[in-house]
Design an enzyme around this catalytic site. Structure first.
Site, PDB file in Angstrom:
ATOM      1  N   ASN A 115     -19.114 -22.784 -20.107  1.00  0.00           N
ATOM      2  CA  ASN A 115     -17.950 -23.672 -20.064  1.00  0.00           C
ATOM      3  C   ASN A 115     -16.905 -23.011 -19.180  1.00  0.00           C
ATOM      4  O   ASN A 115     -16.559 -21.855 -19.405  1.00  0.00           O
ATOM      5  CB  ASN A 115     -17.410 -23.860 -21.496  1.00  0.00           C
ATOM      6  CG  ASN A 115     -16.075 -24.598 -21.550  1.00  0.00           C
ATOM      7  OD1 ASN A 115     -15.298 -24.400 -22.463  1.00  0.00           O
ATOM      8  ND2 ASN A 115     -15.808 -25.444 -20.582  1.00  0.00           N
ATOM      9  N   GLY A 116     -16.409 -23.768 -18.187  1.00  0.00           N
ATOM     10  CA  GLY A 116     -15.370 -23.225 -17.314  1.00  0.00           C
ATOM     11  C   GLY A 116     -15.752 -23.381 -15.854  1.00  0.00           C
ATOM     12  O   GLY A 116     -16.926 -23.585 -15.534  1.00  0.00           O
ATOM     13  N   GLY A 124     -17.573 -33.014 -24.436  1.00  0.00           N
ATOM     14  CA  GLY A 124     -18.397 -33.492 -23.330  1.00  0.00           C
ATOM     15  C   GLY A 124     -19.339 -34.577 -23.776  1.00  0.00           C
ATOM     16  O   GLY A 124     -20.126 -34.367 -24.685  1.00  0.00           O
ATOM     17  N   CYS A 160     -16.101 -28.323 -21.379  1.00  0.00           N
ATOM     18  CA  CYS A 160     -17.451 -28.547 -21.879  1.00  0.00           C
ATOM     19  C   CYS A 160     -17.533 -27.802 -23.198  1.00  0.00           C
ATOM     20  O   CYS A 160     -16.587 -27.133 -23.589  1.00  0.00           O
ATOM     21  CB  CYS A 160     -18.509 -27.958 -20.940  1.00  0.00           C
ATOM     22  SG  CYS A 160     -18.629 -28.782 -19.340  1.00  0.00           S
ATOM     23  N   TYR A 214      -4.510 -30.377 -26.407  1.00  0.00           N
ATOM     24  CA  TYR A 214      -5.330 -31.576 -26.312  1.00  0.00           C
ATOM     25  C   TYR A 214      -6.826 -31.394 -26.638  1.00  0.00           C
ATOM     26  O   TYR A 214      -7.390 -32.163 -27.405  1.00  0.00           O
ATOM     27  CB  TYR A 214      -5.190 -32.184 -24.914  1.00  0.00           C
ATOM     28  CG  TYR A 214      -6.127 -33.338 -24.663  1.00  0.00           C
ATOM     29  CD1 TYR A 214      -5.855 -34.596 -25.183  1.00  0.00           C
ATOM     30  CD2 TYR A 214      -7.297 -33.163 -23.930  1.00  0.00           C
ATOM     31  CE1 TYR A 214      -6.733 -35.657 -24.986  1.00  0.00           C
ATOM     32  CE2 TYR A 214      -8.176 -34.219 -23.723  1.00  0.00           C
ATOM     33  CZ  TYR A 214      -7.895 -35.466 -24.245  1.00  0.00           C
ATOM     34  OH  TYR A 214      -8.751 -36.504 -24.054  1.00  0.00           O
TER      35      TYR A 214
HETATM   36  P1  5GP Z   1      -2.186 -40.415 -18.382  1.00  0.00           P
HETATM   37  O1  5GP Z   1      -2.397 -41.728 -19.020  1.00  0.00           O
HETATM   38  O2  5GP Z   1      -0.743 -40.011 -18.309  1.00  0.00           O
HETATM   39  O3  5GP Z   1      -2.880 -40.298 -17.070  1.00  0.00           O
HETATM   40  O4  5GP Z   1      -2.915 -39.328 -19.304  1.00  0.00           O
HETATM   41  C1  5GP Z   1      -2.348 -38.902 -20.510  1.00  0.00           C
HETATM   42  C2  5GP Z   1      -3.253 -39.207 -21.661  1.00  0.00           C
HETATM   43  O5  5GP Z   1      -4.557 -38.668 -21.413  1.00  0.00           O
HETATM   44  C3  5GP Z   1      -2.768 -38.577 -22.945  1.00  0.00           C
HETATM   45  O6  5GP Z   1      -2.840 -39.561 -23.967  1.00  0.00           O
HETATM   46  C4  5GP Z   1      -3.730 -37.448 -23.240  1.00  0.00           C
HETATM   47  O7  5GP Z   1      -4.076 -37.403 -24.626  1.00  0.00           O
HETATM   48  C5  5GP Z   1      -4.926 -37.738 -22.398  1.00  0.00           C
HETATM   49  N1  5GP Z   1      -5.440 -36.558 -21.670  1.00  0.00           N
HETATM   50  C6  5GP Z   1      -4.767 -35.485 -21.218  1.00  0.00           C
HETATM   51  N2  5GP Z   1      -5.592 -34.630 -20.576  1.00  0.00           N
HETATM   52  C7  5GP Z   1      -6.819 -35.195 -20.605  1.00  0.00           C
HETATM   53  C8  5GP Z   1      -8.108 -34.793 -20.124  1.00  0.00           C
HETATM   54  O8  5GP Z   1      -8.288 -33.744 -19.501  1.00  0.00           O
HETATM   55  N3  5GP Z   1      -9.137 -35.643 -20.369  1.00  0.00           N
HETATM   56  C9  5GP Z   1      -8.974 -36.820 -21.039  1.00  0.00           C
HETATM   57  N4  5GP Z   1     -10.041 -37.600 -21.257  1.00  0.00           N
HETATM   58  N5  5GP Z   1      -7.779 -37.215 -21.518  1.00  0.00           N
HETATM   59  C10 5GP Z   1      -6.725 -36.416 -21.300  1.00  0.00           C
HETATM   60 MG    MG Z   2      -4.267 -39.254 -25.726  1.00  0.00          MG
END
Ligand code: 5GP
Ligand code: MG
Ligand code: SF4
Length: 464
Positions: free
Chosen positions: A105-106, A30, A2, A255
């Site tokens: 957040n957390g 978020g 968040c 990320y």
């Molecule tokens: P996968 O398709 O393998 O399930 O997820 C990997 C993709 O999801 C990667 O492109 C990465 O950028 C993205 N991703 C990784 N962690 C998260 C997250 O916590 N939330 C979201 N929305 N995307 C994530």
């Molecule tokens: Mg991605």
């Protein structure tokens, strides 16, 4: 994940516009809901709702919704529970005129234990949100226990386990509070007259305040009429069960955070470039072109290209209006989402040996689809290069990773994952390579890769 913000204007000017702008800069943290609480020296008013910042705050919700102290929040999408009563900030008002509002957040890891103890004392809860628990703990200690707010916060820090980067507003002051592990980011800055606390530095940039520092592990920073007062935790190792070092979430670098943020002392863009450079130094295939899975992997692929001299191309064009595919509970919808989100440029891929770079593999949905798409666009070979180690474990600190069984890295070895994704090769950065790229103080939580959580995690992830 968040985003939180806190603002204090020493000249007692209204901070509502800065609160909205700062939250908007953290919208990526978020998109489900958001809210702001403002204090004008006496009263705390709040407004929150479901939707993006610009939807919930297209303008000032009421003419008197103003104040010189504020806390605000953007809420990350979760699968079910998106009720307004679980949105933040949470507010406590008493007949004696005390007003408190808090955003955090957390995730906490002993929510149920602490909540049960508070309920025994007669404290009521509206929802099931960690921030409500933190606020009510502090409020009870302060109002019923009769101690100062700082001491109430210290008591909360001794009882509550897990991750919290929080901003707390009283009628006329702002507190920034960070958990003893400093798991989630929290920084503060000042223009001299306007003080801003935020999850990410772009929220400071937009308010034209200069970054001062991170809120330290376990630290409380007070912003009031007398200025900024820092209260480092008097014995932070003890609330970390003896650990001398914090544990910052490395996934912020991989990320979550914006590349223009400074997280844990390092510019995220630079960290991602170094991740890409590591992948390039460990390359053992002949590669003609390096292509990121946009946007989160752009800087990683750029770092790879600079280190190796291999040309960088945007071979996958992203539709920015596709909603959240990652969290959709239904696999068919996630698959379809990937197709809606990316379209390949044939001219980039035709006949080429491609290094396709992504920041992480969670379920494997994205890269399985993209590998096929890139091959269908004419690629001769598809080599997957990943900017984080194998994700094998769930997060208990506020990141919405699925349960371990859904993580492809917990079910298969690397050869199995490579085969499942139908790639010609697959390489992840090592844990040590990532730690080196992230630099800073070197003290990171990497539990989703290593299973080594900063402290034992007992309560179940899905039980809240
Ligand atoms: P996968 O398709 O393998 O399930 O997820 C990997 C993709 O999801 C990667 O492109 C990465 O950028 C993205 N991703 C990784 N962690 C998260 C997250 O916590 N939330 C979201 N929305 N995307 C994530
Ligand atoms: Mg991605
Ligand atoms: Fe971050 Fe992973 Fe630790 Fe969660 S388990 S706080 S995502 S490093």
């Amino acid at each position: 994940m968040c985003g939180v913000i806190g603002l204090f204007h020493a000249g007692e000017e209204d901070v509502f516009p800065d609160a909205v702008n700062g939250l908007f800069q953290m919208q990526h943290r978020g998109q489900d809901a958001c809210g702001i609480a403002l204090a004008d020296g006496r009263i705390v008013r709040h407004h929150k709702g479901i939707g993006h910042v610009r939807e919930v705050f297209p303008s000032r919700p009421l003419p008197d919704f103003s104040g010189f102290v504020a806390t605000g929040h953007v809420r990350y999408p979760t699968q079910g529970d998106n009720r307004v009563r679980n949105t933040q900030p949470h507010v406590v008002s008493t007949l004696r005129g005390t007003n408190l509002a808090l955003s955090s957040n957390g995730d906490l890891t002993n929510y149920h234990t602490v909540r049960a103890r508070l309920e025994e004392k007669g404290v009521d809860f509206l929802g099931t949100n960690d921030a409500e628990l933190i606020l009510k703990f502090i409020a009870w200690e302060h109002l019923e226990g009769g101690c100062s707010l700082l001491e109430a916060i210290r008591r909360m820090q001794r009882e509550v386990r897990g991750a919290y980067s929080a901003t707390l507003v009283t009628g006329d002051a702002l507190y920034a509070i960070r958990d003893p592990w400093a798991l989630r980011p929290l920084c503060f800055g000042t223009s001299g007259v306007l003080h801003v606390v935020a999850s990410e530095t772009p929220a400071l940039d937009i308010a034209r305040v200069d970054l001062v520092d991170e809120v330290g592990a376990g630290e409380v920073v007070h912003f009031g009429r007398e200025g900024i007062t820092r209260h480092p935790h008097p014995d932070v190792a003890s609330v970390r069960h003896g650990s001398p070092v914090p544990a910052h979430c490395i996934f912020e670098h991989v990320y979550f955070s914006r590349p223009d943020s400074i997280a844990f002392g390092e510019r995220v863009y630079d960290v991602r470039r170094r991740i890409g450079a590591w992948l390039a130094r460990h390359e053992d295939e002949a590669i003609d072109v390096v292509v990121p899975v946009p946007d989160s992997s752009n800087a990683i692929a750029l770092g790879y290209a600079h280190e190796s001299g291999v040309p960088f191309e945007f071979g996958l064009i992203r539709n920015h209006y596709v909603g959240r595919t990652f969290i959709h509970p239904d696999q068919a919808r996630r698959d379809d989402g990937v197709k809606q989100k990316f379209n390949p440029l044939r001219s980039v891929f035709k006949g080429r040996r491609v290094a396709l770079v992504d920041d992480s593999i969670v379920r494997g949905t994205t890269l399985r689809k993209l590998t096929r798409m890139v091959r269908a666009a004419g690629a001769a070979e598809v080599h997957l290069r990943i900017g984080s180690p194998v994700t094998r474990h769930s997060c208990f600190y506020g990141v919405d990773t699925p349960d371990a069984e859904a993580l492809i890295g917990s079910r298969m070895d690397e050869a199995g994952i490579c085969a499942h994704l139908t790639a010609d090769s697959l390489r992840y950065i090592s844990v040590e390579g990532l730690r080196e790229a992230a630099a800073g103080d070197g003290h990171f939580c990497m539990a989703c890769f290593t299973g080594e959580y900063p402290e034992p995690v007992r309560e179940q992830k899905a039980s809240k």
